[in-house]
Design a protein around this motif. Structure first.
Motif, PDB file in Angstrom:
ATOM      1  N   LEU A 229      -4.941   6.552   3.384  1.00 51.31           N
ATOM      2  CA  LEU A 229      -3.857   6.615   2.368  1.00 51.31           C
ATOM      3  C   LEU A 229      -4.049   7.976   1.374  1.00 51.31           C
ATOM      4  O   LEU A 229      -5.090   8.021   0.667  1.00 51.31           O
ATOM      5  N   ALA A 230      -3.055   8.630   1.464  1.00 52.73           N
ATOM      6  CA  ALA A 230      -2.976   9.898   0.469  1.00 52.73           C
ATOM      7  C   ALA A 230      -2.198   9.437  -0.934  1.00 52.73           C
ATOM      8  O   ALA A 230      -1.320   8.969  -0.962  1.00 52.73           O
ATOM      9  N   SER A 231      -3.295   9.466  -1.870  1.00 54.44           N
ATOM     10  CA  SER A 231      -2.492   8.882  -3.326  1.00 54.44           C
ATOM     11  C   SER A 231      -3.110   9.768  -4.626  1.00 54.44           C
ATOM     12  O   SER A 231      -4.483  10.145  -4.343  1.00 54.44           O
ATOM     13  N   GLU A 232      -2.617   9.395  -5.459  1.00 57.42           N
ATOM     14  CA  GLU A 232      -3.268   9.965  -6.973  1.00 57.42           C
ATOM     15  C   GLU A 232      -3.733   8.745  -7.587  1.00 57.42           C
ATOM     16  O   GLU A 232      -4.195   8.990  -8.728  1.00 57.42           O
ATOM     17  N   ALA A 233      -3.565   7.473  -7.155  1.00 59.30           N
ATOM     18  CA  ALA A 233      -3.976   6.361  -8.003  1.00 59.30           C
ATOM     19  C   ALA A 233      -5.338   6.020  -7.670  1.00 59.30           C
ATOM     20  O   ALA A 233      -6.157   6.805  -6.928  1.00 59.30           O
ATOM     21  N   SER A 234      -5.893   5.318  -8.595  1.00 66.10           N
ATOM     22  CA  SER A 234      -7.507   5.021  -8.695  1.00 66.10           C
ATOM     23  C   SER A 234      -7.673   4.007  -7.489  1.00 66.10           C
ATOM     24  O   SER A 234      -6.854   3.273  -7.090  1.00 66.10           O
ATOM     25  N   VAL A 235      -9.105   3.673  -7.115  1.00 64.83           N
ATOM     26  CA  VAL A 235      -9.636   2.828  -6.201  1.00 64.83           C
ATOM     27  C   VAL A 235      -9.190   1.536  -6.638  1.00 64.83           C
ATOM     28  O   VAL A 235      -8.729   0.413  -6.033  1.00 64.83           O
ATOM     29  N   GLU A 236      -9.229   1.071  -8.212  1.00 64.00           N
ATOM     30  CA  GLU A 236      -8.941   0.014  -8.650  1.00 64.00           C
ATOM     31  C   GLU A 236      -7.742  -0.660  -8.514  1.00 64.00           C
ATOM     32  O   GLU A 236      -7.065  -1.738  -8.137  1.00 64.00           O
TER      33      GLU A 236
ATOM     34  N   ILE B  84      -5.355   0.493  -6.191  1.00 64.71           N
ATOM     35  CA  ILE B  84      -4.807   0.498  -4.861  1.00 64.71           C
ATOM     36  C   ILE B  84      -5.590  -0.716  -4.516  1.00 64.71           C
ATOM     37  O   ILE B  84      -4.849  -1.666  -3.981  1.00 64.71           O
ATOM     38  N   SER B  85      -6.638  -1.301  -4.853  1.00 63.83           N
ATOM     39  CA  SER B  85      -7.239  -2.455  -4.510  1.00 63.83           C
ATOM     40  C   SER B  85      -6.637  -3.567  -5.139  1.00 63.83           C
ATOM     41  O   SER B  85      -6.375  -4.732  -4.400  1.00 63.83           O
ATOM     42  N   ALA B  86      -6.122  -3.569  -6.066  1.00 61.41           N
ATOM     43  CA  ALA B  86      -5.411  -4.459  -6.662  1.00 61.41           C
ATOM     44  C   ALA B  86      -3.891  -5.055  -5.961  1.00 61.41           C
ATOM     45  O   ALA B  86      -3.746  -5.937  -5.882  1.00 61.41           O
ATOM     46  N   LYS B  87      -3.374  -3.579  -5.917  1.00 59.43           N
ATOM     47  CA  LYS B  87      -2.124  -3.641  -5.274  1.00 59.43           C
ATOM     48  C   LYS B  87      -2.313  -4.227  -3.662  1.00 59.43           C
ATOM     49  O   LYS B  87      -1.176  -4.891  -3.306  1.00 59.43           O
ATOM     50  N   SER B  88      -3.122  -4.099  -3.210  1.00 56.82           N
ATOM     51  CA  SER B  88      -3.408  -4.568  -1.711  1.00 56.82           C
ATOM     52  C   SER B  88      -3.718  -6.034  -1.592  1.00 56.82           C
ATOM     53  O   SER B  88      -3.581  -6.413  -0.437  1.00 56.82           O
TER      54      SER B  88
ATOM     55  N   ILE C 281       0.927  -1.192   0.029  1.00 63.87           N
ATOM     56  CA  ILE C 281      -0.124   0.039   0.086  1.00 63.87           C
ATOM     57  C   ILE C 281       0.836   1.076  -0.155  1.00 63.87           C
ATOM     58  O   ILE C 281       0.426   2.250  -0.535  1.00 63.87           O
ATOM     59  N   ALA C 282       1.999   1.374   0.526  1.00 64.69           N
ATOM     60  CA  ALA C 282       2.760   2.473   0.762  1.00 64.69           C
ATOM     61  C   ALA C 282       3.226   2.645  -0.518  1.00 64.69           C
ATOM     62  O   ALA C 282       3.771   3.801  -1.054  1.00 64.69           O
ATOM     63  N   SER C 283       3.383   1.506  -1.477  1.00 63.77           N
ATOM     64  CA  SER C 283       3.806   1.817  -3.021  1.00 63.77           C
ATOM     65  C   SER C 283       3.162   2.646  -3.622  1.00 63.77           C
ATOM     66  O   SER C 283       3.396   3.221  -4.650  1.00 63.77           O
ATOM     67  N   MET C 284       1.979   2.775  -3.274  1.00 68.78           N
ATOM     68  CA  MET C 284       0.909   3.567  -3.984  1.00 68.78           C
ATOM     69  C   MET C 284       0.509   5.029  -3.526  1.00 68.78           C
ATOM     70  O   MET C 284      -0.083   5.861  -4.035  1.00 68.78           O
ATOM     71  N   GLY C 285       1.295   5.398  -2.487  1.00 67.96           N
ATOM     72  CA  GLY C 285       1.199   6.754  -2.061  1.00 67.96           C
ATOM     73  C   GLY C 285       1.802   6.887  -0.590  1.00 67.96           C
ATOM     74  O   GLY C 285       2.758   6.113  -0.249  1.00 67.96           O
ATOM     75  N   GLN C 286       0.945   7.937   0.295  1.00 72.19           N
ATOM     76  CA  GLN C 286       1.562   8.221   1.598  1.00 72.19           C
ATOM     77  C   GLN C 286       0.565   7.614   2.531  1.00 72.19           C
ATOM     78  O   GLN C 286      -0.645   8.040   2.621  1.00 72.19           O
ATOM     79  N   ILE C 287       1.161   6.889   3.395  1.00 68.25           N
ATOM     80  CA  ILE C 287       0.127   6.242   4.603  1.00 68.25           C
ATOM     81  C   ILE C 287       0.157   7.331   5.666  1.00 68.25           C
ATOM     82  O   ILE C 287       0.963   7.666   6.256  1.00 68.25           O
ATOM     83  N   LEU C 288      -1.268   7.960   6.120  1.00 67.92           N
ATOM     84  CA  LEU C 288      -1.459   8.613   7.035  1.00 67.92           C
ATOM     85  C   LEU C 288      -1.515   8.113   8.257  1.00 67.92           C
ATOM     86  O   LEU C 288      -1.575   8.826   9.276  1.00 67.92           O
ATOM     87  N   ALA C 289      -2.375   6.871   8.258  1.00 67.07           N
ATOM     88  CA  ALA C 289      -2.752   6.473   9.684  1.00 67.07           C
ATOM     89  C   ALA C 289      -2.835   4.923   9.302  1.00 67.07           C
ATOM     90  O   ALA C 289      -2.998   4.466   8.349  1.00 67.07           O
ATOM     91  N   VAL C 290      -2.446   4.132  10.451  1.00 67.95           N
ATOM     92  CA  VAL C 290      -2.616   2.546  10.526  1.00 67.95           C
ATOM     93  C   VAL C 290      -3.289   2.169  11.726  1.00 67.95           C
ATOM     94  O   VAL C 290      -2.792   2.753  12.888  1.00 67.95           O
ATOM     95  N   HIS C 291      -4.262   1.248  11.710  1.00 71.91           N
ATOM     96  CA  HIS C 291      -4.991   0.979  12.737  1.00 71.91           C
ATOM     97  C   HIS C 291      -5.337  -0.524  12.610  1.00 71.91           C
ATOM     98  O   HIS C 291      -5.553  -0.814  11.591  1.00 71.91           O
ATOM     99  N   PRO C 292      -5.175  -1.404  13.572  1.00 66.71           N
ATOM    100  CA  PRO C 292      -4.797  -1.200  14.699  1.00 66.71           C
ATOM    101  C   PRO C 292      -3.235  -1.375  15.104  1.00 66.71           C
ATOM    102  O   PRO C 292      -2.849  -1.435  14.237  1.00 66.71           O
ATOM    103  N   ASP C 293      -2.739  -1.076  16.270  1.00 69.03           N
ATOM    104  CA  ASP C 293      -1.208  -1.080  16.436  1.00 69.03           C
ATOM    105  C   ASP C 293      -0.964  -2.732  16.165  1.00 69.03           C
ATOM    106  O   ASP C 293      -1.586  -3.356  16.484  1.00 69.03           O
ATOM    107  N   ALA C 294       0.377  -2.524  15.919  1.00 65.42           N
ATOM    108  CA  ALA C 294       0.838  -4.026  15.610  1.00 65.42           C
ATOM    109  C   ALA C 294       0.788  -4.989  16.672  1.00 65.42           C
ATOM    110  O   ALA C 294       0.894  -6.150  16.334  1.00 65.42           O
ATOM    111  N   LYS C 295       1.151  -4.285  17.754  1.00 63.38           N
ATOM    112  CA  LYS C 295       1.015  -5.088  18.981  1.00 63.38           C
ATOM    113  C   LYS C 295      -0.321  -5.518  19.700  1.00 63.38           C
ATOM    114  O   LYS C 295      -0.394  -6.458  20.421  1.00 63.38           O
TER     115      LYS C 295
END
Length: 493
Positions: A221-228, A230-234, A195-209
């Protein structure tokens, strides 16, 4: 293009080899704490969590022997009677050594080390007197609910507002992790990387722990990419079970255009001072409670060889710059009145500044804190002092001092040898120290600091010091000096 299962397996295993070093270091550190505070249940729980992670990650990579041994140790740590036993710390040290040797063998493709001794110790740890029942600890941890789109912290809301003002689209991405994924923590990281390769991650939930982190993860995610796209990359195969991408705020081309026009109309002067931070900052409480992903998001693991290659290429560019400078000097001598001379000189000056900045930037990439090396020594000092019958306290300072990664690796072995010698040859036995009026516990200090353009790493102790007579005798025995020559040398020489 989707990677093959073999390629994904190799990627997961390489990720495990990297992250396992941190787990093993954490296991050593927790064991050191438990040795000082025997029976501390919180520390035992920390050891169990580390071993649990190691078990799951190794199982996902197909490292069956390591996973089974870690599982056996985790089960022993789950017993109520185990936490009160003083032997837990000792067994944790042994487990860390065996796990380290096993991972090294897996990585090199060599024969696995013997584990019978550790298995026997674990069995002895769980052995109870006749008639006594084994009781497992009850876990009271509750699953942390996933965050909703409107429940972001003030810090995250500020980041979302900034992304909007810059004209980017903001998406809410929800990924459910496949329940059959044997390595959910590593899988979560691979999803985040995608997901980070598609733009800038602004928040993640829940915490990894959080316990919920292995079931579902949400991103803003802040991005210039399309919904499709981003979904495919995820949709990481075998890891992501279901992906949902919702548009929170649409892109604003007008804002992006106004920013571009402002940049053109008001170029920043070359020596302009750094811009002041915005006055609307999140309050202290919000900043303190913001997740640690904000720091980790900007960390990129890169092989040292790649950085060396870039540094070599920069060196080639600098040689090329010198050749151009020499050619310009010859041109200036031959055509002193040529008007192009000034333009060439300006271009060369600009190129020189950029190359110098580039070289400094690449050099800084190779700089790492000395703490990475110093973290190894508490366990080593503990083992050596026990072998030598010494009581030693290790004092570390200057861990934040930066040093080139290559140099740090090069000095690791000699520094280890110096610390070992300080304990075995410098620090006296507790009885001898008491007789000399010293504290029974000796002290070894490791200190790193900058001195001019150099970094100094010092090893010192409060022991007996260097015996000059022994050194003279050794030099004579090795034929380095004659007895007459040695006799003429003072202690410093």
């Amino acid at each position: 293009m989707t990677n093959s299962p073999d390629e994904r397996g190799a990627e997961l295993r390489e990720l495990f080899f990297e992250t396992s070093q941190e787990l093993l270091q954490a296991l050593n550190e927790e064991a050191l704490k438990l040795e000082k505070k025997p029976g501390d249940e919180e520390i035992v729980r920390g050891i169990r969590r580390t071993v649990h992670t190691l078990k799951g990650d190794s199982a996902a990579c197909g490292l069956r022997e390591l996973s089974e041994l870690a599982h056996q140790f985790e089960d022993a740590l789950s017993l109520e009677e185990t936490a009160t036993q003083a032997a837990v710390a000792e067994i944790a040290f042994t487990a860390a050594d065996v796990f380290t040797a096993m991972i090294a063998a897996y990585r090199k493709g060599t024969k696995l080390p013997a584990t019978a001794s550790l298995r026997k110790k674990i069995q002895e740890l769980t052995a109870l007197p006749a008639g006594k029942k084994i009781r497992r600890k009850k876990t009271t941890a509750k699953a942390e609910p996933a965050a909703k789109a409107g429940s972001w912290t003030e810090y995250e809301k500020l980041a979302i507002a900034r992304a909007q003002s810059s004209g980017l689209a903001v998406y809410h991405v929800t990924v459910k992790i496949d329940p059959h994924c044997a390595m959910p923590i590593a899988g979560r990281q691979l999803i985040q990387n995608a997901i980070a390769s598609m733009g800038q991650i602004l928040a993640v939930h829940p915490d990894a722990k959080s316990p919920a982190a292995t079931r579902q993860v949400e991103f803003v995610l802040a991005s210039e990419a399309s919904v499709e796209s981003i979904s495919a990359k995820s949709r990481v195969p075998t890891i992501a079970e279901e992906v949902t991408v919702e548009l929170m705020h649409a892109a604003n081309p007008a804002a992006k255009q106004s920013i571009a026009e402002a940049a053109v109309l008001s170029p920043e002067p070359e020596n302009a001072p750094a811009a002041e931070p915005p006055t609307t900052a999140p309050d202290t409480a919000a900043a303190e409670t913001s997740p640690t992903y904000t720091a980790l998001e900007n960390i990129l693991r890169v092989e040292a060889g790649r950085i060396d290659n870039v540094l070599n290429l920069v060196g080639e560019l600098i040689i090329g710059k010198s050749m151009l400078q020499q050619a310009l000097n010859e041109f200036s001598k031959r055509y002193p009145k040529e008007l192009l001379r000034g333009k060439f000189a300006d271009a060369m000056g600009f190129q020189a500044r950029v190359l110098n900045d580039l070289q400094r930037s690449v050099m800084k990439i190779r700089m790492v804190p000395v703490e990475q090396l110093f973290r190894r020594f508490p366990r080593m000092v503990r083992d050596v002092s026990r072998q030598c019958g010494r009581e030693v306290e290790l004092v570390l300072s200057g861990q934040e001092t930066d040093l080139d990664k290559g140099i740090l690796d090069a000095i690791a072995e000699p520094l280890t040898h110096l610390v070992r010698n300080a304990i075995s040859h410098g620090i006296e036995s507790p009885e001898e120290r008491t007789r000399l009026g010293k504290a029974p516990r000796g002290m070894v200090k490791l200190n790193a600091y900058h001195q001019g353009n150099q970094v100094v790493v010092e090893v010192s102790d409060d022991g007996r010091g260097i015996d000059a007579q022994k050194i003279r005798a050794k030099a004579i025995a090795l034929g380095m000096l004659t007895a007459e020559e040695a006799g003429r040398l003072n202690d410093a020489e």
